[in-house]
Write an enzyme that holds these catalytic residues in place. Sequence first.
Site, PDB file in Angstrom:
ATOM      1  N   SER A 135      -1.870   4.310  -2.306  1.00 59.33           N
ATOM      2  CA  SER A 135      -3.016   3.828  -3.084  1.00 59.33           C
ATOM      3  C   SER A 135      -3.678   5.029  -3.742  1.00 59.33           C
ATOM      4  CB  SER A 135      -4.030   3.144  -2.160  1.00 59.33           C
ATOM      5  OG  SER A 135      -5.167   2.723  -2.897  1.00 59.33           O
ATOM      6  N   TYR A 148      -8.742   3.078   5.776  1.00 57.48           N
ATOM      7  CA  TYR A 148      -7.870   2.806   4.624  1.00 57.48           C
ATOM      8  C   TYR A 148      -7.587   4.097   3.856  1.00 57.48           C
ATOM      9  CZ  TYR A 148      -5.795   0.207   0.740  1.00 57.48           C
ATOM     10  OH  TYR A 148      -4.925  -0.281  -0.213  1.00 57.48           O
TER      11      TYR A 148
HETATM   12  N1  LIG Z   1      -4.067  -5.038  -4.557  1.00 50.99           N
HETATM   13  C1  LIG Z   1      -4.533  -3.800  -4.764  1.00 50.99           C
HETATM   14  O1  LIG Z   1      -5.454  -3.592  -5.564  1.00 50.99           O
HETATM   15  C2  LIG Z   1      -3.915  -2.613  -4.056  1.00 50.99           C
HETATM   16  C3  LIG Z   1      -4.370  -1.339  -4.424  1.00 50.99           C
HETATM   17  C4  LIG Z   1      -3.817  -0.222  -3.805  1.00 50.99           C
HETATM   18  C5  LIG Z   1      -2.839  -0.380  -2.837  1.00 50.99           C
HETATM   19  N2  LIG Z   1      -2.423  -1.630  -2.493  1.00 50.99           N
HETATM   20  C6  LIG Z   1      -1.400  -1.729  -1.449  1.00 50.99           C
HETATM   21  O2  LIG Z   1      -0.332  -2.535  -1.889  1.00 50.99           O
HETATM   22  C7  LIG Z   1       0.312  -3.115  -0.755  1.00 50.99           C
HETATM   23  C8  LIG Z   1       0.526  -4.592  -1.022  1.00 50.99           C
HETATM   24  O3  LIG Z   1      -0.737  -5.191  -1.196  1.00 50.99           O
HETATM   25  P1  LIG Z   1      -0.964  -6.503  -2.092  1.00 50.99           P
HETATM   26  O4  LIG Z   1      -2.149  -6.249  -2.913  1.00 50.99           O
HETATM   27  O5  LIG Z   1       0.306  -6.939  -2.719  1.00 50.99           O
HETATM   28  O6  LIG Z   1      -1.444  -7.496  -0.930  1.00 50.99           O
HETATM   29  P2  LIG Z   1      -1.114  -9.009  -0.540  1.00 50.99           P
HETATM   30  O7  LIG Z   1      -2.118  -9.324   0.506  1.00 50.99           O
HETATM   31  O8  LIG Z   1      -0.962  -9.872  -1.741  1.00 50.99           O
HETATM   32  O9  LIG Z   1       0.328  -8.895   0.140  1.00 50.99           O
HETATM   33  C9  LIG Z   1       0.540  -8.152   1.279  1.00 50.99           C
HETATM   34  C10 LIG Z   1       1.617  -8.844   2.116  1.00 50.99           C
HETATM   35  O10 LIG Z   1       1.916  -7.970   3.216  1.00 50.99           O
HETATM   36  C11 LIG Z   1       2.006  -8.765   4.385  1.00 50.99           C
HETATM   37  N3  LIG Z   1       1.711  -7.939   5.554  1.00 50.99           N
HETATM   38  C12 LIG Z   1       0.523  -7.382   5.886  1.00 50.99           C
HETATM   39  N4  LIG Z   1       0.650  -6.707   7.048  1.00 50.99           N
HETATM   40  C13 LIG Z   1       1.945  -6.836   7.438  1.00 50.99           C
HETATM   41  C14 LIG Z   1       2.678  -6.384   8.556  1.00 50.99           C
HETATM   42  N5  LIG Z   1       2.110  -5.646   9.532  1.00 50.99           N
HETATM   43  N6  LIG Z   1       3.999  -6.698   8.632  1.00 50.99           N
HETATM   44  C15 LIG Z   1       4.580  -7.432   7.673  1.00 50.99           C
HETATM   45  N7  LIG Z   1       3.935  -7.909   6.593  1.00 50.99           N
HETATM   46  C16 LIG Z   1       2.626  -7.620   6.495  1.00 50.99           C
HETATM   47  C17 LIG Z   1       0.984  -9.891   4.194  1.00 50.99           C
HETATM   48  O11 LIG Z   1       1.274 -11.020   5.019  1.00 50.99           O
HETATM   49  C18 LIG Z   1       1.140 -10.179   2.701  1.00 50.99           C
HETATM   50  O12 LIG Z   1       2.113 -11.193   2.459  1.00 50.99           O
HETATM   51  C19 LIG Z   1      -0.566  -2.793   0.452  1.00 50.99           C
HETATM   52  O13 LIG Z   1      -0.010  -1.701   1.162  1.00 50.99           O
HETATM   53  C20 LIG Z   1      -1.885  -2.409  -0.176  1.00 50.99           C
HETATM   54  O14 LIG Z   1      -2.651  -1.536   0.635  1.00 50.99           O
HETATM   55  C21 LIG Z   1      -2.930  -2.758  -3.079  1.00 50.99           C
END
Ligand SMILES: NC(=O)c1ccc[n+]([C@@H]2O[C@H](COP(=O)([O-])OP(=O)(O)OC[C@H]3O[C@@H](n4cnc5c(N)ncnc54)[C@H](O)[C@@H]3O)[C@@H](O)[C@H]2O)c1
Length: 242
Positions: A135, A148
């Site tokens: 991130s 985080y």
């Molecule tokens: N959305 C944002 O703005 C953003 C920004 C920076 C980083 N991220 C990172 O991107 C990644 C994906 O996030 P997203 O926004 O697509 O979120 P999201 O919530 O849409 O999807 C995340 C998925 O990961 C699964 N998950 C969570 N913990 C888990 C575990 N321990 N084992 C297996 N599956 C697990 C959840 O069930 C979910 O289906 C994350 O690492 C998040 O920190 C997201």
Amino acid sequence: MDDINLGFTPGDGIVVTGAGSGIGRAVALRAHAAGLRVSGWDLRPDGLEDLAGQGIHTAVCDVADAPARAAALHATEQALGGVPRYLVNNAGPSSQVPLDFEEAVRISVGSVRGLTQDWLDAGTPTGAAMVVTASVAGNKVGTESDWYSASKAAVMGYVRHLAAHKADQIRANGIGPGMTDTPRLAGFAQSEMGHHILGRVPLKRMGTPEEMAWPILFLLSPLASYVNGVFLPIDGGWTVTQ
Ligand SMILES: NC(=O)c1ccc[n+]([C@@H]2O[C@H](COP(=O)([O-])OP(=O)(O)OC[C@H]3O[C@@H](n4cnc5c(N)ncnc54)[C@H](O)[C@@H]3O)[C@@H](O)[C@H]2O)c1
């Protein structure tokens, strides 16, 4: 854009964690369209059903649970016909979830290190590559959530370790999404804070999951064969304006 050729060998295997939603789902679908054999893993079965319906192998797995990880990797090897060449360490809890610091680091960082180590131990094929979804938080800006920011910086530290000391087996890189329009940020763009933050993003909007998926696939692909150990912010220019 499904006919874009990133140089992958059709049939090569890829594991995507957190594939049931958001960024992971977009990576799984794009990789499948690119001809890779995909195994999508998620904690929750509901998001995986749709992927399974499209011919993608799926595994219900909490990546923070070591025995569950080992079982999912074994099942994936059976289904894909060998150790996958590519790994996307994408799963991670939302920064909005209040977690104990040490437990959060165990979940967020330990799972990335644990799965990557399991995969290395299984004997990664030539040309293997891993990308972690880090991130801009922790690497460019600080978030209110202590765990985080700390965890997202730590996974990039781990990427640099891999890049420096495991280059005989894999390339390792990380992406830094900015504000990305996934279910965990539903309603953000319309909120007061959303207006405030997106107003300072030069592109004036959130990123889409697909806009994260393409750079992830590029970093994995043979086109990026000399890219190793980088952190790639994908944030519409947000952090260069801070
Ligand atoms: N959305 C944002 O703005 C953003 C920004 C920076 C980083 N991220 C990172 O991107 C990644 C994906 O996030 P997203 O926004 O697509 O979120 P999201 O919530 O849409 O999807 C995340 C998925 O990961 C699964 N998950 C969570 N913990 C888990 C575990 N321990 N084992 C297996 N599956 C697990 C959840 O069930 C979910 O289906 C994350 O690492 C998040 O920190 C997201």
